[in-house]
Design a protein around this motif. Structure first.
Motif, PDB file in Angstrom:
ATOM      1  N   ASN A 180       0.820  -1.221   0.000  1.00 54.23           N
ATOM      2  CA  ASN A 180       0.000   0.000   0.000  1.00 54.23           C
ATOM      3  C   ASN A 180       0.852   1.267   0.000  1.00 54.23           C
ATOM      4  O   ASN A 180       0.349   2.358  -0.274  1.00 54.23           O
ATOM      5  CB  ASN A 180      -0.923   0.017   1.219  1.00 54.23           C
ATOM      6  CG  ASN A 180      -0.148   0.032   2.523  1.00 54.23           C
ATOM      7  OD1 ASN A 180       0.725  -0.814   2.736  1.00 54.23           O
ATOM      8  ND2 ASN A 180      -0.440   0.980   3.394  1.00 54.23           N
ATOM      9  N   VAL A 181       2.138   1.125   0.274  1.00 51.96           N
ATOM     10  CA  VAL A 181       3.041   2.285   0.321  1.00 51.96           C
ATOM     11  C   VAL A 181       3.521   2.667  -1.074  1.00 51.96           C
ATOM     12  O   VAL A 181       3.854   3.827  -1.322  1.00 51.96           O
ATOM     13  CB  VAL A 181       4.249   1.978   1.235  1.00 51.96           C
ATOM     14  CG1 VAL A 181       5.263   3.117   1.233  1.00 51.96           C
ATOM     15  CG2 VAL A 181       3.772   1.690   2.648  1.00 51.96           C
ATOM     16  N   TYR A 182       3.509   1.719  -1.995  1.00 53.56           N
ATOM     17  CA  TYR A 182       4.182   1.911  -3.284  1.00 53.56           C
ATOM     18  C   TYR A 182       3.211   1.858  -4.452  1.00 53.56           C
ATOM     19  O   TYR A 182       2.119   1.299  -4.378  1.00 53.56           O
ATOM     20  CB  TYR A 182       5.269   0.846  -3.473  1.00 53.56           C
ATOM     21  CG  TYR A 182       6.212   0.732  -2.304  1.00 53.56           C
ATOM     22  CD1 TYR A 182       7.239   1.649  -2.127  1.00 53.56           C
ATOM     23  CD2 TYR A 182       6.056  -0.285  -1.358  1.00 53.56           C
ATOM     24  CE1 TYR A 182       8.095   1.549  -1.049  1.00 53.56           C
ATOM     25  CE2 TYR A 182       6.912  -0.387  -0.279  1.00 53.56           C
ATOM     26  CZ  TYR A 182       7.925   0.533  -0.117  1.00 53.56           C
ATOM     27  OH  TYR A 182       8.768   0.434   0.949  1.00 53.56           O
ATOM     28  N   TRP A 210       7.330   8.091   2.113  1.00 54.62           N
ATOM     29  CA  TRP A 210       8.787   8.082   1.947  1.00 54.62           C
ATOM     30  C   TRP A 210       9.487   8.363   3.273  1.00 54.62           C
ATOM     31  O   TRP A 210      10.493   7.718   3.614  1.00 54.62           O
ATOM     32  CB  TRP A 210       9.220   9.143   0.928  1.00 54.62           C
ATOM     33  CG  TRP A 210      10.716   9.321   0.909  1.00 54.62           C
ATOM     34  CD1 TRP A 210      11.634   8.543   0.288  1.00 54.62           C
ATOM     35  CD2 TRP A 210      11.464  10.336   1.598  1.00 54.62           C
ATOM     36  NE1 TRP A 210      12.908   8.993   0.531  1.00 54.62           N
ATOM     37  CE2 TRP A 210      12.838  10.102   1.339  1.00 54.62           C
ATOM     38  CE3 TRP A 210      11.100  11.412   2.407  1.00 54.62           C
ATOM     39  CZ2 TRP A 210      13.841  10.908   1.857  1.00 54.62           C
ATOM     40  CZ3 TRP A 210      12.104  12.227   2.921  1.00 54.62           C
ATOM     41  CH2 TRP A 210      13.460  11.975   2.638  1.00 54.62           C
ATOM     42  N   PHE A 211       8.977   9.318   4.039  1.00 50.53           N
ATOM     43  CA  PHE A 211       9.603   9.709   5.293  1.00 50.53           C
ATOM     44  C   PHE A 211       9.648   8.537   6.274  1.00 50.53           C
ATOM     45  O   PHE A 211      10.593   8.409   7.061  1.00 50.53           O
ATOM     46  CB  PHE A 211       8.842  10.882   5.912  1.00 50.53           C
ATOM     47  CG  PHE A 211       9.532  11.483   7.095  1.00 50.53           C
ATOM     48  CD1 PHE A 211      10.593  12.362   6.938  1.00 50.53           C
ATOM     49  CD2 PHE A 211       9.126  11.155   8.390  1.00 50.53           C
ATOM     50  CE1 PHE A 211      11.232  12.902   8.043  1.00 50.53           C
ATOM     51  CE2 PHE A 211       9.770  11.692   9.492  1.00 50.53           C
ATOM     52  CZ  PHE A 211      10.826  12.572   9.313  1.00 50.53           C
ATOM     53  N   LYS A 212       8.660   7.666   6.199  1.00 51.97           N
ATOM     54  CA  LYS A 212       8.607   6.541   7.134  1.00 51.97           C
ATOM     55  C   LYS A 212       9.467   5.365   6.681  1.00 51.97           C
ATOM     56  O   LYS A 212      10.186   4.752   7.487  1.00 51.97           O
ATOM     57  CB  LYS A 212       7.157   6.078   7.319  1.00 51.97           C
ATOM     58  CG  LYS A 212       7.015   4.926   8.303  1.00 51.97           C
ATOM     59  CD  LYS A 212       5.553   4.574   8.526  1.00 51.97           C
ATOM     60  CE  LYS A 212       5.426   3.429   9.537  1.00 51.97           C
ATOM     61  NZ  LYS A 212       4.005   3.077   9.792  1.00 51.97           N
ATOM     62  N   TYR A 245      12.543  11.962  -1.740  1.00 51.10           N
ATOM     63  CA  TYR A 245      12.605  13.403  -1.513  1.00 51.10           C
ATOM     64  C   TYR A 245      14.003  13.818  -1.043  1.00 51.10           C
ATOM     65  O   TYR A 245      14.853  12.984  -0.747  1.00 51.10           O
ATOM     66  CB  TYR A 245      11.546  13.820  -0.482  1.00 51.10           C
ATOM     67  CG  TYR A 245      10.138  13.748  -1.027  1.00 51.10           C
ATOM     68  CD1 TYR A 245       9.494  14.879  -1.524  1.00 51.10           C
ATOM     69  CD2 TYR A 245       9.449  12.536  -1.074  1.00 51.10           C
ATOM     70  CE1 TYR A 245       8.203  14.818  -2.035  1.00 51.10           C
ATOM     71  CE2 TYR A 245       8.163  12.457  -1.568  1.00 51.10           C
ATOM     72  CZ  TYR A 245       7.542  13.607  -2.053  1.00 51.10           C
ATOM     73  OH  TYR A 245       6.277  13.533  -2.563  1.00 51.10           O
ATOM     74  N   LEU A 246      14.177  15.135  -1.011  1.00 52.13           N
ATOM     75  CA  LEU A 246      15.435  15.751  -0.599  1.00 52.13           C
ATOM     76  C   LEU A 246      16.578  15.191  -1.454  1.00 52.13           C
ATOM     77  O   LEU A 246      16.446  15.075  -2.655  1.00 52.13           O
ATOM     78  CB  LEU A 246      15.655  15.537   0.897  1.00 52.13           C
ATOM     79  CG  LEU A 246      14.546  16.107   1.807  1.00 52.13           C
ATOM     80  CD1 LEU A 246      14.831  15.799   3.262  1.00 52.13           C
ATOM     81  CD2 LEU A 246      14.355  17.592   1.579  1.00 52.13           C
ATOM     82  N   ASN A 247      17.696  14.849  -0.832  1.00 54.72           N
ATOM     83  CA  ASN A 247      18.866  14.420  -1.604  1.00 54.72           C
ATOM     84  C   ASN A 247      18.761  12.991  -2.130  1.00 54.72           C
ATOM     85  O   ASN A 247      19.677  12.512  -2.790  1.00 54.72           O
ATOM     86  CB  ASN A 247      20.126  14.553  -0.761  1.00 54.72           C
ATOM     87  CG  ASN A 247      20.412  15.997  -0.395  1.00 54.72           C
ATOM     88  OD1 ASN A 247      19.873  16.916  -1.000  1.00 54.72           O
ATOM     89  ND2 ASN A 247      21.263  16.200   0.600  1.00 54.72           N
ATOM     90  N   TYR A 248      17.673  12.302  -1.814  1.00 54.10           N
ATOM     91  CA  TYR A 248      17.478  10.932  -2.289  1.00 54.10           C
ATOM     92  C   TYR A 248      16.657  10.874  -3.570  1.00 54.10           C
ATOM     93  O   TYR A 248      16.443   9.795  -4.105  1.00 54.10           O
ATOM     94  CB  TYR A 248      16.820  10.086  -1.195  1.00 54.10           C
ATOM     95  CG  TYR A 248      17.708   9.898   0.006  1.00 54.10           C
ATOM     96  CD1 TYR A 248      18.670   8.896   0.040  1.00 54.10           C
ATOM     97  CD2 TYR A 248      17.596  10.753   1.105  1.00 54.10           C
ATOM     98  CE1 TYR A 248      19.498   8.732   1.135  1.00 54.10           C
ATOM     99  CE2 TYR A 248      18.422  10.600   2.216  1.00 54.10           C
ATOM    100  CZ  TYR A 248      19.371   9.594   2.224  1.00 54.10           C
ATOM    101  OH  TYR A 248      20.190   9.436   3.306  1.00 54.10           O
TER     102      TYR A 248
END
Length: 586
Positions: A180-182, A210-212, A245-248
């Motif tokens: 369910n996350v993807y 993503w944060f989790k 997100y961010l640098n990833y």
């Protein structure tokens, strides 16, 4: 990476300091704090823009960005400066009058910057137009005399549609941990260990997910040629993906290592032979104030999706496992430029001599191109060209662009061919009651005949049938459930018409001789064909009797010699130059 982006932001905003310095000098050292606050605000806004949009660090973008920032800062200074007052004469009542001169910051500064910006934009446009011929000459064109030959489905695979592949992959999502996350990422076609496959990464559905979780569990892979194949989930923890997100973020990570280049299209997932996932980004250099690019000067960035390691290669040095260092967006732009500007910019609008437009019946880049493999397992991007006149449905040719070299092969049949729009229209009418959709038209050479190979899909994108349709005679059409069976049936139908192997090179014909053990004569309307078997050979040889009148006298036991176009893996072969001992005149 952070310090690198700060430096790029300063390069993009440095000109904005000039109106601030001018204001400070004009006011004899006053307003330093105010000026720095204004510049800092625009610097932060610009940093966010650079971080989010990753613009290329080239002359055109640097100048346009600096002019924009300088213009906005001068406007802020103009409207925020206090109104100047000039002391006037003392009135009769002993009160001094004041005259208002206007805003303290002169209006001529933002006006001057605006004028420079307009002139810059005009100069850029003019230079782009005058450079069109030079850019066109960088397209590596190779004109060919016949279409890519479809020898067998083993040698030249026919891909199922991306819609079918995506549908199957979504049904397989249940085997993915925390599915369910993807969601499925972009599907790309490639050659992995000799197999033609579709690959799609698992992407995050949003920032909170993503944060989790911070990493994708892997990717899905499915055969692009076997309509009965099921997708497989391959575990490979990927930290650097497009929806991170961010640098990833995969695109941002590549940008930090190649800021001087512009991206061409989105990043594509490719799998190395050892299973390691990489993201591939095509890069190009933009030159001068016009920002023109050349079709023979590409770079390619590879991002290891697991470790985050980024390497930038010249096109010729890209590792062999990368099938498409040039993404489909490159092919789309190359086709558009090649079709439009062959006789210059002016002709593209007036006269339109030799102007042709690529069709939009592909599966990549919003329908611009369709991928396929040639006999040497090179990934090619296919599209056909049609006339700008919408009332015409004839193909003006087609192109195959090599995804590794960028060489554009162009083919045009002088007899006139049906374009992919016409082929789709014909194929869609085979089963009108089922409302199947015709997709993925690709032009091949089958026994010397330009042939459209099309997939019929239902409303859910599930494959139903193949359609083989002659591009020069729409009455020659065969549909079937399997690629090989449909191909055999189509070659048989070609043999029962007046078609011949006149487009097949003599070197592709094989010489045979032997004794006939079975013969069949078939008449269909005005067309008669003879089919026969030789002793100790299971190939079914077929010949149109109009190509050799003596063939109607063929009998069991006759000794014959002939040439035929025999294809590996196929059960039929079209005969030429049949000689029957004691029957054919010497």
């Amino acid at each position: 990476m952070f310090l690198n982006l700060l430096g790029i932001t300063f390069i993009f905003t440095a000109l904005g300091l000039l109106p601030i310095i001018y204001d400070i000098v004009r006011r004899k050292g006053q307003g330093v704090k105010k000026g720095m606050i204004i510049y800092l605000f625009f610097f932060i806004c610009s940093f966010i823009f650079v971080y989010w949009m990753t613009p290329p660090q080239n002359l055109s973008s640097i100048i346009s960005s600096n002019l924009t920032v300088a213009f906005l800062i001068s406007l802020v200074l103009f409207f925020s400066s206090p109104i100047e007052k000039i002391a006037g004469p003392i009135s009769g009542k002993g009160v001094r009058n004041f005259q208002f001169k206007g805003f303290g910051f002169p209006a001529k500064i933002p006006v001057l910057i605006l004028v420079i910006g307009i002139l810059f934009a005009a100069a850029s446009a003019v230079l782009r137009i005058t450079s069109i011929n030079n850019v066109y000459d960088t397209i590596q064109v190779k004109k060919v005399s016949k279409t890519e030959e479809l020898r067998s489905t083993e040698e030249t695979p026919i891909a199922i549609s991306t819609a079918s592949a995506r549908n199957k992959m979504r049904k397989m999502m249940s085997v993915v941990p925390n599915s369910n996350v993807y969601d499925l990422g972009t599907i790309t076609a490639q050659n992995v260990d000799g197999d033609y496959v579709y690959v799609a990464s698992l992407e995050f559905k949003g920032l909170t997910k993503w944060f989790k979780f911070r990493e994708s569990p892997g990717y899905l892979i499915i055969s692009a040629t076997d309509i009965n194949a099921q997708p497989k989930f391959v575990k490979s923890k990927m930290k650097y993906i497009p929806t991170a997100y961010l640098n990833y973020d995969a695109g941002r990570k590549i940008y930090s290592e190649a800021t001087q280049y512009a991206n061409v299209g989105a990043v594509n997932l490719e799998i190395a032979n050892d299973g390691t996932p990489y993201y591939v980004q095509t890069l190009t250099k933009e030159y001068g104030i016009s920002g023109i690019t050349y079709f023979n000067r590409y770079k390619v960035a590879l991002l290891n999706a697991v470790t985050g390691d980024v390497k930038v290669y010249d096109l010729k040095d890209v590792p062999k496992f990368v099938d498409a260092p040039l993404t489909s967006k490159v092919a789309q732009e190359m086709n558009q430029f090649y079709g439009k500007y062959g006789d210059g910019w002016w002709n593209s609008f007036f006269g339109q001599k030799n102007v042709k437009e690529p069709t939009d019946n592909g599966i990549y880049s919003n329908g611009a191109v369709t991928p396929l493999l040639d006999k040497k397992d090179n990934l090619l991007y296919f599209t056909d060209f049609t006339s700008p006149d919408s009332s015409q449905d004839s193909a003006l040719g087609y192109s195959l662009i090599n995804a590794r070299t960028g060489v554009l092969q162009y083919y045009r049949d002088k007899k006139g061919m049906m374009d992919s729009d016409g082929a789709i229209s014909v194929a869609s009418k085979i089963y009108p009651e089922k409302k199947w959709k015709a997709r993925m038209p690709i032009l091949y050479n089958v026994s010397g005949t330009p042939t459209w190979v099309i997939s019929l899909l239902d409303s859910n994108g599930i494959f139903k049938k193949y359609v083989y349709l002659s591009a020069i005679d729409s009455d020659i059409l065969v549909d079937g459930d399997t690629a090989q069976g449909t191909l055999d049936a189509y070659r048989t139908q070609l043999a029962t018409t007046d078609s011949s192997n006149n487009n097949v090179a003599a070197s592709d014909l094989t010489e045979f001789s032997g004794v006939v053990r079975r013969v069949n004569l078939n008449t269909n309307g005005t067309t008669t064909t003879v089919s026969f078997l030789l002793e100790n050979d299971e190939t079914i040889f077929i010949m149109n009797t109009s190509n050799n009148l003596y063939s109607i006298f063929l009998e069991v036991g006759d000794t014959v010699s002939f040439k035929a176009n025999v294809i590996k893996g196929q059960t039929t072969a079209t005969v030429e130059d049949l000689t029957i001992q004691n029957v054919t005149p010497e």
